[in-house]
Write a protein that holds these residues in place. Structure first.
Motif: not given
Length: 744
Positions: A107, A172-173, A177, A200, A210, A218, A220, A222
């Motif tokens: 991230s 976020y994926t 976003r 994360e 971002y 954020v 994040y 993964n």
């Protein structure tokens, strides 16, 4: 002619696949013995392999300079830089350690191990969160210190980072976003845990990286990695939850060969109403279907991947304690939500630099069905005695609320050649978003939003300290159909320092500004929000939220003890919030969007002890606190209560059971008396959990088995961030989770 074309294609293909073979081995630093099954991973290329039984490995990669991460349970993670072609065989020495192995932090822009990172980032494996017995991803993230969830039953949860949530926390994926109308309290995360490898959390303003909506932090996600080069893998899992008579199941397959790689995973989850000691909470039932797929290709100087995620969720919206049943089909009212996430991530490698291009498209279709829109509402109740018929809904019923949100976003970053002590990245990011209503109710107007941002950030390596700094400019326009056009802009910056102030003591100091432009709901709402039973009116005069945060993190680490202390102070100007004005429209109280300066402060304390010679025994403790107040001395709403978590964990390895573990956890949540004028206080409570699991060999393949229990004492409690709290509805009682995963 065809033969010449074939020869030309072969030559072209040969040039594309002009790779280097790197050979190496991994040895124990003390005994100099080979180490088998050690993970070798190259994060820039997103490829890797494992050592064989003799500690040897071989990997094909292109020319260039790359980071190599070498990791295994029981050893310190090692990060090294290699430049191909190599002149000699690579020999790597690892030191034993009882501390959990580190992973690359994705991230943050420079993709370093957390021990090398200037910014403090929390990372957890989803497998570890699942072992805690959480029925959903939104519930699982609450096991991370400083992270909570605003919940509506079990099915709907939104992340809260240090007291901030909704559009102040960016999710976020797949590297893009996630946009899914997250402004609403009853709008959930919209992501299934299947196919997510790790999470994360950046706690604090990340607007530098971002842009808008990252003011509070954020989350994040993964995605799972592709298979190691020239390998294939498959697995299937099944989880059962006693409290809700629910289950979740998923299966996946992935393969990698000759520069191509692909994966796919499908999952199905169903739960009935959750149970407390006194009653089942009516209409907390839900059903979720999820499909994830990915395709990647890697050649000389170039790699690319494309991922797709389809998530359909039918979520009951609880209103009061009513019918007691174990049916899984939601009653009215309920949400039916489709999320389509397309992402493309490509990298061009130059001699000493690289260009990353990430493109994303998110299509969110949110439908809400209510009682008065059911075709059969006027029929005599005697015609509905059959319980099954009460549960079933005509799928052609018209949705009261039907919104489609389409978001295209891009993120282009150029990693400049390293100049002395400087690593530098420059980039542009942007978004185009349209919101369109198709239902009878219009709460959020039709509108088009455009974002554009430009940034530059550097990591500077001095002998005694690492410094990371950067600056960014953002511009947003919102065109509200037949209403108004608004534009917002902001400059933001950040600077951070990491140094060892004493032996084994690392200090991180980060100062950052962040901003959030008012969202469409805050500007243009004008209608009854059925999920919250209030009439909301937007405010076109709202300004940017602008904040400045100071974050100090101290960490002591030796072979058997880790201690950490994180403290933050967050000043937010023009904090946006809802407040009633005392009026009613259609019997619903009227709430207006207003602004007031606010301050949040607090932090986390923790320790991890694994005493010598009992390295298999772990004791972990963490405390988290946050306080939020407006400048007028009123407390901010939806601030989580302080909590203390103590865990005793045992980890063992044997020839019969590998990676076996057992844990007992006590989470103590303190009373929350610092509440907003329109909130009620919350009582203190304690929740006891336990679990056990391990990996067995079955037909020469690995099978993971886990058993966990949450709220073992069946405690009656109400979480302060539960949206069912105003009605006095209890949170979930005792739950036993059994899970099996079989790998091929």
């Amino acid at each position: 002619m065809n033969r010449l074309l074939f020869i030309a294609l072969c030559l072209f293909s040969a040039s594309i696949y002009s790779q280097n073979i790197i050979n190496g081995n991994v040895l124990d630093k003390n005994s100099n013995t080979p180490l088998p099954y050690i993970s070798i991973y190259l994060p820039e290329l997103e490829t890797g392999t494992t050592t064989d039984e003799n500690g040897e490995f071989s990997l094909e990669i292109t020319n260039g300079t790359f980071k190599v991460i070498v990791s295994a349970i029981g050893y310190e993670t090692k990060s090294l830089i290699i430049t191909t072609p190599l002149e000699a065989k690579l020999s790597i020495l690892l030191s034993e350690s009882a501390i959990e192995m580190e992973e690359i932090i994705v991230s943050t822009p420079f993709h370093k191990l957390q021990s090398e990172n200037v910014m403090k980032v929390e990372q957890k494996k989803v497998k570890e969160l699942n072992a805690s017995g959480a029925p959903t991803l939104a519930e699982g993230i609450t096991n991370i210190a400083g992270v909570e969830s605003i919940s509506t039953g079990n099915s709907i949860g939104k992340p809260v980072i240090r007291g901030l949530s909704s559009n102040r926390v960016l999710v976020y994926t797949q590297g893009v976003r996630l946009e899914n109308q997250q402004y609403g309290d009853e709008h959930g995360l919209g992501i299934n845990a299947a196919g997510i490898e790790s999470i994360e959390v950046i706690k604090g303003p990340a607007s530098l990286l971002y842009g808008s909506d990252a003011l509070g932090g954020v989350l994040y996600l993964n995605p799972e990695r592709f298979a190691d080069m020239n390998t294939s893998a498959a697995d299937a899992s099944l989880n059962y939850f006693s409290n809700t008579k629910g289950y979740s199941t998923n299966a996946g397959y992935k393969s990698s060969a000759n520069g191509f790689k692909f994966l796919f995973r499908g999952s199905l989850t169903e739960h009935s109403d959750y149970e407390t000691k006194k009653y089942n909470v009516t209409n907390t039932r839900f059903r979720e279907q999820d499909f994830k797929a990915g395709f990647g290709y890697q050649a000389s100087k170039f790699k690319t991947e494309f991922r797709y995620n389809l998530n359909n969720a039918k979520l009951g919206l609880p209103e009061e304690i009513g019918e007691q049943s174990t049916n899984r089909t939601p009653l009215l009212p309920y949400q039916n939500i489709d999320n389509h996430i397309f992402s493309s991530k490509s990298t061009l490698f130059f001699k000493n630099s690289s260009l990353d291009v990430v493109l994303g498209y998110v299509y969110n279709n949110r439908k809400e069905f209510e009682e008065h829109h059911h075709h059969d509402e006027d029929e005599d109740e005697d015609d509905h005695e059959d319980e099954h018929e009460e549960e079933e809904h005509d799928e052609h019923d018209e949705a009261a609320l039907n919104m489609k949100l389409k978001t295209f976003n891009y993120n282009v970053k150029y990693n400049l050649p390293k100049l002395g002590k400087f690593e530098t990245i420059v980039g542009v990011q942007g978004m185009n978003q349209t919101n369109t209503n198709y239902g009878e109710e219009v709460l959020i107007p039709n509108a088009t939003t455009n974002d554009f941002g430009v940034l530059a950030t550097s990591h500077i390596h001095f002998e005694a300290v690492d410094v990371q700094l950067g600056a960014r400019y953002d511009y947003r326009t919102i065109e509200i159909e037949n209403f108004a056009d608004k534009d917002f802009n902001a400059f933001n910056g950040a600077i951070g320092f990491k140094t060892n102030i004493f032996n084994k003591v690392t200090a991180r100091l980060n100062l950052a500004s962040g901003f959030r432009a008012p969202n469409l709901a805050e500007l243009g709402s004008d209608g009854t929000h059925e999920g919250t039973n209030r009439y909301e009116i937007g405010n076109l005069d709202l300004k940017n939220e602008q904040n400045f945060q100071i974050d100090l993190a101290l960490e002591y680490k030796n072979e058997h003890l880790e201690l950490y202390a994180n403290a933050f102070y967050n000043k937010i100007n023009n904090y946006i919030f809802l407040a009633p004005n005392g009026e009613f429209i259609d019997d619903d109280p009227v709430f207006l969007y207003q602004q007031e300066n606010a301050n949040l402060y607090g932090g986390e304390l923790g320790l991890h002890l694994h005493p010598h010679p009992l390295d298999w025994l772990h004791f972990e403790s963490s405390f988290e606190t946050v306080t939020g107040k407006q400048d007028n001395d009123e407390y901010l709403p939806l601030i989580p209560a302080n909590s203390l978590t103590n865990t005793v964990r045992v980890e063992l390895n044997s020839n019969i059971i590998k990676k076996s573990y057992a844990f007992v956890k006590l989470r103590s949540t303190f009373a929350q008396n610092n509440v907003n004028t329109f909130e009620t206080t919350s009582d203190a409570y304690n929740l006891l959990s336990a679990g056990i699991g391990g990996t067995f060999k079955v037909f020469n393949n690995e099978m993971d088995v886990m058993l966990s229990a949450t709220n073992l004492l069946d405690t009656e409690y109400i979480h302060h961030l539960s949206r069912l709290k105003p009605d006095g509805i209890l949170n979930m009682g005792r739950n036993i989770n059994i899970g099996i995963t079989y790998s091929l």
